[in-house]
Write a protein that holds these residues in place. Structure first.
Motif, PDB file in Angstrom:
ATOM      1  N   ILE A   1       0.904  -1.183   0.056  1.00 25.86           N
ATOM      2  CA  ILE A   1       0.114  -0.016  -0.123  1.00 25.86           C
ATOM      3  C   ILE A   1       1.015   1.411  -0.017  1.00 25.86           C
ATOM      4  O   ILE A   1       0.614   2.286  -0.905  1.00 25.86           O
ATOM      5  N   ALA A   2       2.014   1.200   0.895  1.00 29.45           N
ATOM      6  CA  ALA A   2       2.938   2.249   0.888  1.00 29.45           C
ATOM      7  C   ALA A   2       3.229   2.429  -0.572  1.00 29.45           C
ATOM      8  O   ALA A   2       3.670   3.663  -0.970  1.00 29.45           O
TER       9      ALA A   2
ATOM     10  N   GLU B   1       0.944   4.114  -2.852  1.00 27.67           N
ATOM     11  CA  GLU B   1       0.504   5.529  -2.348  1.00 27.67           C
ATOM     12  C   GLU B   1       1.782   6.289  -2.857  1.00 27.67           C
ATOM     13  O   GLU B   1       1.438   7.461  -3.602  1.00 27.67           O
ATOM     14  N   ASP B   2       3.101   5.856  -2.814  1.00 24.92           N
ATOM     15  CA  ASP B   2       4.090   6.856  -3.373  1.00 24.92           C
ATOM     16  C   ASP B   2       4.090   7.024  -4.930  1.00 24.92           C
ATOM     17  O   ASP B   2       4.334   8.150  -5.361  1.00 24.92           O
TER      18      ASP B   2
ATOM     19  N   LYS C   1       1.422   9.406  -5.442  1.00 30.15           N
ATOM     20  CA  LYS C   1       1.776  11.028  -5.067  1.00 30.15           C
ATOM     21  C   LYS C   1       2.643  11.340  -6.184  1.00 30.15           C
ATOM     22  O   LYS C   1       2.646  12.545  -6.574  1.00 30.15           O
TER      23      LYS C   1
ATOM     24  N   ASN D   1      -8.020  11.099  -2.505  1.00 28.33           N
ATOM     25  CA  ASN D   1      -7.732  10.645  -1.093  1.00 28.33           C
ATOM     26  C   ASN D   1      -6.733   9.418  -1.476  1.00 28.33           C
ATOM     27  O   ASN D   1      -7.156   8.233  -1.864  1.00 28.33           O
ATOM     28  N   ILE D   2      -5.593   9.818  -1.603  1.00 27.58           N
ATOM     29  CA  ILE D   2      -4.421   8.881  -2.185  1.00 27.58           C
ATOM     30  C   ILE D   2      -4.289   7.399  -1.327  1.00 27.58           C
ATOM     31  O   ILE D   2      -4.086   6.632  -1.674  1.00 27.58           O
ATOM     32  N   GLN D   3      -4.514   7.735  -0.124  1.00 26.36           N
ATOM     33  CA  GLN D   3      -4.381   6.508   0.930  1.00 26.36           C
ATOM     34  C   GLN D   3      -5.144   5.555   0.504  1.00 26.36           C
ATOM     35  O   GLN D   3      -5.270   4.339   0.689  1.00 26.36           O
TER      36      GLN D   3
ATOM     37  N   ALA E   1      -4.831   3.850  -2.639  1.00 23.48           N
ATOM     38  CA  ALA E   1      -3.602   3.003  -2.761  1.00 23.48           C
ATOM     39  C   ALA E   1      -4.263   1.775  -1.995  1.00 23.48           C
ATOM     40  O   ALA E   1      -3.906   0.372  -2.597  1.00 23.48           O
ATOM     41  N   SER E   2      -5.008   1.885  -1.095  1.00 19.03           N
ATOM     42  CA  SER E   2      -5.425   0.747  -0.517  1.00 19.03           C
ATOM     43  C   SER E   2      -6.451  -0.294  -1.270  1.00 19.03           C
ATOM     44  O   SER E   2      -6.540  -1.474  -1.448  1.00 19.03           O
TER      45      SER E   2
END
Length: 193
Positions: A132-133, A136-137, A140, A153-155, A158-159
């Motif tokens: 997920i990180a 997310e990167d 971004k 909502n990027i988080q 990503a999830s």
């Protein structure tokens, strides 16, 4: 005098990884490992420990290799939207071409060993957090370039993309309809518009 090993440890680890990936932990016996790896029990115990230790090393090897490949792939992409599509296409292509229908080793382990194995649950959670990180990167990067709206909502995206990527791997084990899977990819990626 210590024994000389007559096998390549990394190659043997790769073979063990493939066997565990295909059969699972419980369905792979020590004799299966001896037969598949072409080395004797004593060498397996001396080099890797028991079946569980060999499994843990093979699974760690799988995760490390996939992480490196994923990061290198995403770093090579100029467009975030096209990069995610290419990633999902690649996952679908691998699944469709895999005659053994192995799916994803991480998902297989999660469904076989969790929730009864707390240690493995933590490994799976850590792997999820990494994925997920990483997504997310990458998202971004799309926000920074103006390809993705900053209001997204990027988080959450990503999830969701991680969940979708895993879902592709699961669905393709039983229904490898490439056209239908790609249509799902196109639908999910509209969330990035």
């Amino acid at each position: 005098m210590p024994r000389v090993k007559n096998f390549n440890e990394e190659e043997t680890l790769n073979k063990a990884m493939c066997l565990f990936w295909r059969n699972g932990f419980y369905a792979t016996s020590m004799q299966d490992l001896v037969n598949h790896l072409g080395i004797n029990r004593a060498s397996i115990y001396d080099t890797y420990g028991g079946k569980k230790e060999l499994f843990d090393k093979a699974f760690a090897h799988y995760r490390a290799t996939n992480r490196q490949q994923l990061q290198a792939f995403l770093e090579s992409q100029e467009s975030v939207k096209k990069g995610f599509r290419a990633l999902f296409e690649s996952g679908i292509s691998e699944a469709v071409c895999d005659a053994e229908r192995k799916g994803c080793f991480v998902i297989n382990v999660a469904t076989e060993l969790v929730p009864n194995d707390t240690e493995m649950l933590n490994v799976i959670k850590e792997n999820k957090a990494f994925m997920i990180a990483t997504f997310e990167d990458f998202l971004k990067k799309g926000v920074d370039s103006g390809e993705i709206l900053a209001t997204k909502n990027i988080q959450n995206l990503a999830s969701l993309l991680h969940t979708f990527f895993n879902g592709i791997k699961v669905v393709s084990k039983t229904d490898a309809n490439e056209e239908a899977l790609l249509a799902s990819v196109d639908t999910v990626l509209t969330l990035l518009d």
